[in-house]
Design a protein around this motif. Sequence first.
Motif, mmCIF file in Angstrom:
data_model
loop_
_atom_site.group_PDB
_atom_site.id
_atom_site.type_symbol
_atom_site.label_atom_id
_atom_site.label_comp_id
_atom_site.label_asym_id
_atom_site.label_seq_id
_atom_site.Cartn_x
_atom_site.Cartn_y
_atom_site.Cartn_z
ATOM 1 N N LYS A 97 -6.747 3.309 0.743
ATOM 2 C CA LYS A 97 -7.154 3.849 -0.825
ATOM 3 C C LYS A 97 -6.857 5.045 -0.985
ATOM 4 N N GLN A 98 -7.224 5.990 -0.117
ATOM 5 C CA GLN A 98 -7.167 7.556 -0.319
ATOM 6 C C GLN A 98 -5.432 7.585 -0.310
ATOM 7 N N ILE A 104 1.487 7.051 -1.926
ATOM 8 C CA ILE A 104 1.840 6.602 -0.447
ATOM 9 C C ILE A 104 2.001 5.131 -0.480
ATOM 10 N N HIS A 105 3.048 4.535 -0.107
ATOM 11 C CA HIS A 105 3.035 3.067 0.137
ATOM 12 C C HIS A 105 2.376 2.816 1.540
ATOM 13 N N VAL A 111 -5.934 -8.919 10.991
ATOM 14 C CA VAL A 111 -6.100 -10.280 11.182
ATOM 15 C C VAL A 111 -6.863 -10.968 9.835
ATOM 16 N N ILE A 112 -7.291 -10.241 9.216
ATOM 17 C CA ILE A 112 -8.168 -10.651 8.045
ATOM 18 C C ILE A 112 -7.292 -9.874 6.638
ATOM 19 N N PRO A 113 -7.459 -10.658 5.747
ATOM 20 C CA PRO A 113 -6.986 -10.267 4.388
ATOM 21 C C PRO A 113 -7.516 -8.983 3.847
ATOM 22 N N LEU A 114 -6.952 -8.319 3.019
ATOM 23 C CA LEU A 114 -7.469 -6.911 2.312
ATOM 24 C C LEU A 114 -8.642 -7.599 1.492
ATOM 25 N N VAL A 126 0.152 -1.527 -1.853
ATOM 26 C CA VAL A 126 -0.409 -1.834 -0.530
ATOM 27 C C VAL A 126 0.521 -3.164 -0.157
ATOM 28 N N ARG A 127 0.842 -3.409 1.016
ATOM 29 C CA ARG A 127 1.383 -4.695 1.491
ATOM 30 C C ARG A 127 0.653 -5.151 2.756
#
Length: 340
Positions: A97-98, A104-105, A111-114, A126-127
């Motif tokens: 987040k920062q 910045i990309h 192993v867990i989603p955002l 964010v990808r």
Amino acid sequence: MIRSFILVAASLVLHLAAPTRLWVGNSLPLSDTQHSALLWCLKWALTLWATTDINSILNRWAENKWLWKTDASGWVWGQEIAVVTGGSRGIGACVVKQLVSYGIHCAVLDVIPLSETFTDDERRLVRYYKCDITSPTAIHSAAEAIRSDLGSPSILINNAGIGNGSTILDIPFENVQRLFQINILSQFSTVKEFLPDMLAKKKGHIMSVASLASFVSLAGAVDYSCTKSGLLSFHEGLGQELKYRHKCPQIKTTIVHPNWTKSAITAHPAVEAGLKRIGAKLLEAEDVAGAMVKQIIAAKSGQLILGPGISPKIRALPLWLQELVRDSQAYVVNGSGTTG
């Protein structure tokens, strides 16, 4: 350092020009003996101050791989790509987040989603790549996808880590094996994937998240302590190879040693009760992430000690003092289980 030289010069002037009797204010005259004692104390205090300043400068020079200047002009944050392992939650998510706040990309390997804490605006930069970092093959596949989707990353933050809470005799071997795979072996794989592009561009930053356990081994968390002290060796060795094998000291390396931080590890019953027993004050994940991102934006190499400054010096203490430090932490991890 400059202020130390000024003060040393001032003390010399005082020493050469001072009268036999020195008055302090309007009412406190010093005798010759007191005057001599004052000058002696001033001389040695200023010498110690100057020595400390010089030592700090040499430390920063060494951390920067013997480069005097840190040039951040080659970094264009809106064009940089960062890979963050374990970036879906906890410290990793705070780091992402920062970083995104600078444009910045970020590619998150987890192993867990955002987590739901990411806003729609943040998610645009964010990808997420589902990746089990215990598998070199999975890391390679994710790296190929990142290069195809986003380009070659210039920042690698090896943040992912888990903890177990068991003694050497009680812990299942498969738990030890998995912890080593996540906490340290994965970093060999991520560096193999992303360092070559950094070398080609002579620009990059590789950051590892260790712990104050790098310096003090904990009963009930011997495997965790081993990986964190191992990361310190990894960081030091990587820096040496960048300088002398790859002739590329321009690539930055940082290792982070946070004190106990609010996370899945400290929330585990095997740890939480022990921390309360010793009255430990936990760091906030946002504060740890802030120090990490500040280091990235400053384009500096080094060690970040996010806790008592004496921590790296513990190994230089007499053995009996080292043992007292370890004894004080003997029941912090007191239970069984794993956070991963």
